[in-house]
Design a protein around this motif. Sequence first.
Motif, PDB file in Angstrom:
ATOM      1  N   PRO A 224       5.672   8.736  83.769  1.00 36.31           N
ATOM      2  CA  PRO A 224       6.073   9.503  82.581  1.00 36.31           C
ATOM      3  C   PRO A 224       7.046  10.624  82.927  1.00 36.31           C
ATOM      4  CG  PRO A 224       3.718   9.075  82.534  1.00 36.31           C
ATOM      5  CD  PRO A 224       4.202   8.651  83.894  1.00 36.31           C
ATOM      6  N   LEU A 225       8.050  10.785  82.077  1.00 36.96           N
ATOM      7  CA  LEU A 225       9.088  11.783  82.282  1.00 36.96           C
ATOM      8  C   LEU A 225       9.371  12.451  80.940  1.00 36.96           C
ATOM      9  CD1 LEU A 225      11.287  13.058  84.135  1.00 36.96           C
ATOM     10  CD2 LEU A 225      12.767  11.140  83.499  1.00 36.96           C
ATOM     11  N   VAL A 226       9.181  13.759  80.882  1.00 34.12           N
ATOM     12  CA  VAL A 226       9.350  14.514  79.648  1.00 34.12           C
ATOM     13  C   VAL A 226      10.652  15.299  79.722  1.00 34.12           C
ATOM     14  CG1 VAL A 226       8.358  16.244  78.107  1.00 34.12           C
ATOM     15  CG2 VAL A 226       6.855  14.716  79.399  1.00 34.12           C
ATOM     16  N   ALA A 227      11.553  15.022  78.775  1.00 33.31           N
ATOM     17  CA  ALA A 227      12.840  15.711  78.703  1.00 33.31           C
ATOM     18  C   ALA A 227      12.945  16.439  77.373  1.00 33.31           C
ATOM     19  CB  ALA A 227      13.991  14.718  78.840  1.00 33.31           C
TER      20      ALA A 227
ATOM     21  N   LEU B  72       7.643  16.981  84.279  1.00 36.79           N
ATOM     22  CA  LEU B  72       8.224  17.809  83.231  1.00 36.79           C
ATOM     23  C   LEU B  72       9.565  18.336  83.713  1.00 36.79           C
ATOM     24  CD1 LEU B  72       5.095  19.989  82.314  1.00 36.79           C
ATOM     25  CD2 LEU B  72       5.939  17.992  81.076  1.00 36.79           C
ATOM     26  N   LEU B  73      10.601  18.143  82.909  1.00 34.24           N
ATOM     27  CA  LEU B  73      11.926  18.624  83.261  1.00 34.24           C
ATOM     28  C   LEU B  73      12.245  19.914  82.519  1.00 34.24           C
ATOM     29  CD1 LEU B  73      14.015  15.333  83.245  1.00 34.24           C
ATOM     30  CD2 LEU B  73      13.022  16.526  85.202  1.00 34.24           C
ATOM     31  N   ALA B  74      13.137  20.702  83.122  1.00 34.40           N
ATOM     32  CA  ALA B  74      13.598  21.923  82.477  1.00 34.40           C
ATOM     33  C   ALA B  74      14.429  21.587  81.247  1.00 34.40           C
ATOM     34  CB  ALA B  74      14.428  22.752  83.459  1.00 34.40           C
ATOM     35  N   ALA B  75      14.575  22.576  80.374  1.00 36.01           N
ATOM     36  CA  ALA B  75      15.422  22.400  79.198  1.00 36.01           C
ATOM     37  C   ALA B  75      16.888  22.392  79.610  1.00 36.01           C
ATOM     38  CB  ALA B  75      15.163  23.520  78.193  1.00 36.01           C
TER      39      ALA B  75
ATOM     40  N   SER C 246       9.098  10.733  77.034  1.00 38.12           N
ATOM     41  CA  SER C 246       8.893  11.663  75.925  1.00 38.12           C
ATOM     42  C   SER C 246      10.159  12.482  75.766  1.00 38.12           C
ATOM     43  CB  SER C 246       7.713  12.604  76.178  1.00 38.12           C
ATOM     44  OG  SER C 246       6.477  11.927  76.115  1.00 38.12           O
ATOM     45  N   VAL C 247      10.632  12.629  74.536  1.00 37.39           N
ATOM     46  CA  VAL C 247      11.776  13.476  74.240  1.00 37.39           C
ATOM     47  C   VAL C 247      11.298  14.561  73.281  1.00 37.39           C
ATOM     48  CG1 VAL C 247      14.092  13.617  73.258  1.00 37.39           C
ATOM     49  CG2 VAL C 247      13.416  11.611  74.601  1.00 37.39           C
ATOM     50  N   VAL C 248      11.477  15.802  73.697  1.00 33.57           N
ATOM     51  CA  VAL C 248      10.948  16.943  72.967  1.00 33.57           C
ATOM     52  C   VAL C 248      12.108  17.720  72.363  1.00 33.57           C
ATOM     53  CG1 VAL C 248       9.507  19.009  73.137  1.00 33.57           C
ATOM     54  CG2 VAL C 248       9.021  17.025  74.593  1.00 33.57           C
ATOM     55  N   PHE C 249      12.049  17.952  71.058  1.00 30.31           N
ATOM     56  CA  PHE C 249      13.123  18.629  70.346  1.00 30.31           C
ATOM     57  C   PHE C 249      12.926  20.146  70.402  1.00 30.31           C
ATOM     58  CE2 PHE C 249      12.469  14.571  67.984  1.00 30.31           C
ATOM     59  CZ  PHE C 249      13.667  13.975  68.333  1.00 30.31           C
ATOM     60  N   GLN C 250      13.999  20.841  70.733  1.00 31.20           N
ATOM     61  CA  GLN C 250      13.975  22.311  70.794  1.00 31.20           C
ATOM     62  C   GLN C 250      14.961  22.867  69.771  1.00 31.20           C
ATOM     63  OE1 GLN C 250      14.243  24.094  74.716  1.00 31.20           O
ATOM     64  NE2 GLN C 250      15.495  25.758  73.926  1.00 31.20           N
ATOM     65  N   PRO C 251      14.526  23.798  68.913  1.00 31.64           N
ATOM     66  CA  PRO C 251      15.443  24.350  67.918  1.00 31.64           C
ATOM     67  C   PRO C 251      16.376  25.388  68.525  1.00 31.64           C
ATOM     68  CG  PRO C 251      13.323  25.440  67.745  1.00 31.64           C
ATOM     69  CD  PRO C 251      13.170  24.366  68.806  1.00 31.64           C
TER      70      PRO C 251
ATOM     71  N   ASP D 115      22.982  12.341  81.805  1.00 35.01           N
ATOM     72  CA  ASP D 115      23.260  11.925  83.183  1.00 35.01           C
ATOM     73  C   ASP D 115      22.312  12.604  84.170  1.00 35.01           C
ATOM     74  OD1 ASP D 115      25.266  10.242  82.371  1.00 35.01           O
ATOM     75  OD2 ASP D 115      26.905  11.636  82.838  1.00 35.01           O
ATOM     76  N   GLN D 116      22.013  13.886  83.938  1.00 31.39           N
ATOM     77  CA  GLN D 116      21.084  14.590  84.829  1.00 31.39           C
ATOM     78  C   GLN D 116      19.681  13.995  84.733  1.00 31.39           C
ATOM     79  OE1 GLN D 116      21.997  18.496  83.207  1.00 31.39           O
ATOM     80  NE2 GLN D 116      22.801  19.167  85.191  1.00 31.39           N
ATOM     81  N   VAL D 117      19.251  13.671  83.530  1.00 34.38           N
ATOM     82  CA  VAL D 117      17.948  13.031  83.360  1.00 34.38           C
ATOM     83  C   VAL D 117      17.939  11.660  84.025  1.00 34.38           C
ATOM     84  CG1 VAL D 117      16.314  12.105  81.666  1.00 34.38           C
ATOM     85  CG2 VAL D 117      17.414  14.322  81.265  1.00 34.38           C
TER      86      VAL D 117
END
Length: 293
Positions: free
Chosen positions: A209-212, A183-186, A264-269, A191-193
Amino acid sequence: MADTDRPAPQLGLAFVPTLAPERLRALATATEAAGLDELWVWEDCFKQSGIASATAALAWTTSLRVGIGLLPVPLRNVALTAMELATLERMFPGRLVAGVGHGVQEWMRQTGTRAASPLTLLREYTTALRSLLAGERVTVSGRYVQLDDVALDWPPSPPPPLMLGGSGPRSLDLTAELGDGTLLAAALTVDQVAEVGALLVRTRGAGHPLVATVIVATGPRAQERVDAEVTVWGAKPGHGVGVGGDAARVAAEVRAFADAGATSVVFQPVEDEPDLDGWISFLGREVAPLVRG
């Protein structure tokens, strides 16, 4: 260059703790109705409980995967965490994704739980947690984790995926070694990912698995609103963090994250999003088909 053979990432929504807990039900059901794959809840001090949020979201939906990103291990006895995760997995089999990590060190200091060696704690904790969830009887006397003949009466079979969060090189090495995913930070750039993705490939091989998470806005002043939001999360505007624009623009950013290694790409509002239901519908009905197609 884009990897055209790479499968489309899973798409999710981040229920960030700047949103009041009572909004979770509507957003969880909207996320499922929009056809997104995942909902990620957080456990930030001193805002919301990850376990309570995940339990409610799982109960209010029928097929949505719910991830906990992440439980700070200094706050939680490992036997208690194992009991909670096992209970959730047995009640909602195949829909829970567990996540643990160091926690924010200043918050850990405030609670009197800060560890002198967060890496040692996370290693001991993850090893014990995985053994407990696998139904093993565990006795361990570590620097931080002590268990004496502990076993779950109701272990899940199989246990849920256990993701680890990290940011520094040593933490990322640990997530690759012990985690079922990272799990990566928001507020990270593509490039960082990509740097993290390359490190994980070297350490674990392809397929880890890598969640961004990506901050997204659409409509009037979309990029301007994103640029204002990223400062809240410690990033500088104008450096490629977050994306504002129409469905094609957002989908292109998601594909770039996937090419960088995100599964996984997670959308943040953004915090001032005036229409969260409409925003979720936009992601599920306009962005997702472009990514998946």
